[in-house]
Design an enzyme around this catalytic site. Structure first.
Site, short mmCIF file in Angstrom:
data_model
loop_
_atom_site.label_atom_id
_atom_site.label_comp_id
_atom_site.label_asym_id
_atom_site.label_seq_id
_atom_site.Cartn_x
_atom_site.Cartn_y
_atom_site.Cartn_z
N TYR A 138 4.60 -3.84 13.91
CA TYR A 138 4.77 -2.44 14.28
C TYR A 138 3.62 -1.95 15.15
O TYR A 138 3.02 -0.91 14.90
CB TYR A 138 4.90 -1.59 13.01
CG TYR A 138 5.44 -0.20 13.20
CD1 TYR A 138 6.23 0.14 14.30
CD2 TYR A 138 5.20 0.78 12.25
CE1 TYR A 138 6.73 1.42 14.46
CE2 TYR A 138 5.69 2.07 12.40
CZ TYR A 138 6.46 2.39 13.50
OH TYR A 138 6.95 3.66 13.66
N LEU A 173 -10.37 -10.72 7.67
CA LEU A 173 -9.97 -9.45 7.08
C LEU A 173 -9.11 -8.69 8.08
O LEU A 173 -9.52 -8.49 9.22
CB LEU A 173 -11.21 -8.61 6.73
CG LEU A 173 -10.92 -7.19 6.21
CD1 LEU A 173 -10.20 -7.24 4.86
CD2 LEU A 173 -12.22 -6.38 6.10
N ASP A 174 -7.94 -8.25 7.66
CA ASP A 174 -7.04 -7.46 8.50
C ASP A 174 -7.02 -6.04 7.93
O ASP A 174 -6.41 -5.79 6.88
CB ASP A 174 -5.64 -8.08 8.50
CG ASP A 174 -4.69 -7.41 9.48
OD1 ASP A 174 -5.01 -6.31 9.96
OD2 ASP A 174 -3.62 -7.99 9.76
N ILE A 175 -7.69 -5.11 8.61
CA ILE A 175 -7.75 -3.72 8.16
C ILE A 175 -6.51 -2.98 8.67
O ILE A 175 -6.36 -2.73 9.85
CB ILE A 175 -9.02 -3.02 8.67
CG1 ILE A 175 -10.28 -3.77 8.21
CG2 ILE A 175 -9.07 -1.58 8.18
CD1 ILE A 175 -11.57 -3.18 8.77
N CYS A 177 -3.01 -3.97 7.59
CA CYS A 177 -2.31 -5.22 7.91
C CYS A 177 -0.82 -5.07 8.13
O CYS A 177 -0.15 -6.03 8.51
CB CYS A 177 -2.57 -6.25 6.81
SG CYS A 177 -1.91 -5.75 5.18
N TRP A 179 2.99 -5.26 7.71
CA TRP A 179 3.80 -6.19 6.94
C TRP A 179 3.27 -7.62 7.03
O TRP A 179 3.96 -8.57 6.66
CB TRP A 179 5.25 -6.14 7.40
CG TRP A 179 5.95 -4.89 6.98
CD1 TRP A 179 6.58 -4.66 5.79
CD2 TRP A 179 6.08 -3.67 7.72
NE1 TRP A 179 7.10 -3.39 5.75
CE2 TRP A 179 6.81 -2.75 6.92
CE3 TRP A 179 5.65 -3.26 8.98
CZ2 TRP A 179 7.12 -1.46 7.34
CZ3 TRP A 179 5.95 -1.97 9.39
CH2 TRP A 179 6.67 -1.10 8.59
N THR A 198 -3.81 -2.43 3.08
CA THR A 198 -2.74 -1.51 3.45
C THR A 198 -2.70 -0.34 2.48
O THR A 198 -3.14 -0.47 1.33
CB THR A 198 -1.37 -2.21 3.46
OG1 THR A 198 -0.34 -1.26 3.78
CG2 THR A 198 -1.04 -2.84 2.12
N GLN A 203 4.86 -2.11 2.05
CA GLN A 203 4.28 -3.25 2.75
C GLN A 203 3.67 -4.26 1.78
O GLN A 203 3.76 -5.47 1.98
CB GLN A 203 3.24 -2.77 3.75
CG GLN A 203 3.84 -2.01 4.93
CD GLN A 203 2.80 -1.46 5.89
OE1 GLN A 203 1.61 -1.39 5.57
NE2 GLN A 203 3.24 -1.05 7.06
N CYS A 356 7.20 8.99 23.09
CA CYS A 356 6.00 8.14 23.16
C CYS A 356 6.13 7.12 24.29
O CYS A 356 5.15 6.84 24.99
CB CYS A 356 5.78 7.44 21.82
SG CYS A 356 5.22 8.54 20.51
#
Length: 385
Positions: A138, A173-175, A177, A179, A198, A203, A356
């Site tokens: 996303y 580390l995924d800040i 994340c 899904w 998350t 998620q 957008c």
């Protein structure tokens, strides 16, 4: 699904001074009232112009949700509108409180952190699976050599892995994340272990399914400020938009604390061209509560003395293509969700995706990828694309 339109000129009072003012403004953007081109605006009810003048995009967006006006191509309507910078020439009378609220209050505290998860990301995994690519990504795709949404998203994920110079055995580390699309891709193709943060329970539940497949990924339902573990690499893809200007420095301090001295940090975020502006009131109310787009200076100010900016890459025009691909999927699958969400939601989501897309097409907002190091890479960082 087509929206009902009436396009009666009776809903536009040409003798009104405010209506004449708006008509003249729209002409500068080559938009005609009740015209027959795809980007022309057609009125279905009274007071659309008054609402837009009084409440800016909040009034315009709510009027659209209420079927008070239509445009066959909302994306092109907003492209024309924003490319001509028409919003800069209107000062909505009723948004003073919104402006002061975003300036004076910290709307992104740890206590508020889970609000956007509940309001937006927890709409349902089935809904997002129907709109997004097969990996449930996303964020903006990378369309340089891609022709489909799946290709663009996989190209983006691989681009990030290469920019981070991932190697087997690293812990990442995924800040924010999502899904877990990045974590799954990085684990599969680069042999790394990943921990994702998350604020969405939906998620987190989805992430448990990835873990059942044996991937070395861990989802933590946790605010970023509470993380203390150190990692070889950090990535944050499309989360910084939820941090807020009063928390930018703390966010960077958390990243610096959690990154090993020889590590790399990739920050992927939407950004705005001008620093001293307020968050869009319609987006804030209906799509991303308490969100705020940073300006370039916000990010570099927050990183000062903590990180060296090794690389900055802008591919904001690719978000136009990504959003329009999401919109096409949304339209194609809407029949599955119409009874659950209803017509007002349909118009809200259509307005969100296409407005957008038009904003990115007009280059009114950007998409940046930063590569940051703690001390600077000896010999320099070698950019990949």
């Amino acid at each position: 699904m087509k929206s009902t339109t009436f396009a009666h000129s009776a809903f536009f009072d040409e003798s009104s001074s405010s209506h004449r003012f708006v008509a003249e403004l729209l002409e500068k953007a080559d938009i005609r009232i009740n015209g027959d081109r795809p980007w022309d605006i057609r009125f279905n009810a009274h007071r659309v112009i008054d609402e837009a003048l009084a409440r800016g995009n909040l009034g315009l967006g709510e009027s659209y949700m209420n079927v008070a006006w239509d445009a066959e191509r909302l994306d092109e309507f907003f492209h024309h509108l924003l490319r001509a910078r028409l919003p800069d020439q209107i000062n909505p009378r009723k948004l003073v409180f919104h402006h002061l609220r975003t300036r004076m209050l910290n709307l992104q505290t740890a206590k508020r952190a889970f609000e956007v998860g509940e309001a937006h990301y927890d709409l349902g995994n089935d809904f997002y699976a129907a709109m997004l690519d097969k990996r449930m990504t996303y964020t903006c795709g990378y369309w340089k050599n891609a022709t489909t949404l799946d290709e663009a998203q996989e190209a983006k994920l691989d681009l990030i892995c290469r920019k981070l110079e991932l190697e087997p055995g690293m812990r990442v580390l995924d800040i924010g994340c999502g899904w877990g699309s990045f974590m799954a891709y990085a684990a599969e193709h680069y042999g790394v272990e990943c921990v994702g943060l998350t604020i969405s329970r939906e998620q987190t539940e989805y992430g448990k399914q990835l873990m059942k497949h044996g991937l070395p990924v861990e989802f933590r339902l946790k605010d970023y400020r509470d993380e203390t573990e150190q990692f070889d690499r950090i990535v944050s893809i499309g989360m910084f938009e939820h941090v807020g200007r009063k928390n930018y420095r703390e966010y960077m301090e958390v990243a610096e604390r959690c990154l090993k001295d020889n590590g790399l940090f990739l920050l992927h975020t939407i950004g705005k061209n001008v620093r001293d502006t307020s968050p869009d009131p319609w987006i804030d109310k209906y799509i991303f509560p308490n969100g705020e787009l940073p300006a370039l200076g916000h990010i570099t100010d927050a990183a000062e003395e903590l990180f060296v900016v090794e690389d900055l890459h802008n591919f904001g025009a690719d978000y136009d293509k990504t959003l329009m691909a999401w919109h096409a999927n949304f339209e194609a699958n809407w029949h599955r969700f119409a009874d659950t969400y209803g017509e007002r939601f349909y118009r809200m989501w259509r307005y969100y995706l296409q407005s957008c897309a038009g904003a990115f097409r007009a280059r009114d907002i950007q998409l940046w990828q930063f590569v940051l190091s703690k001390q600077g890479i000896l010999g320099g960082y070698h950019r990949v694309s």
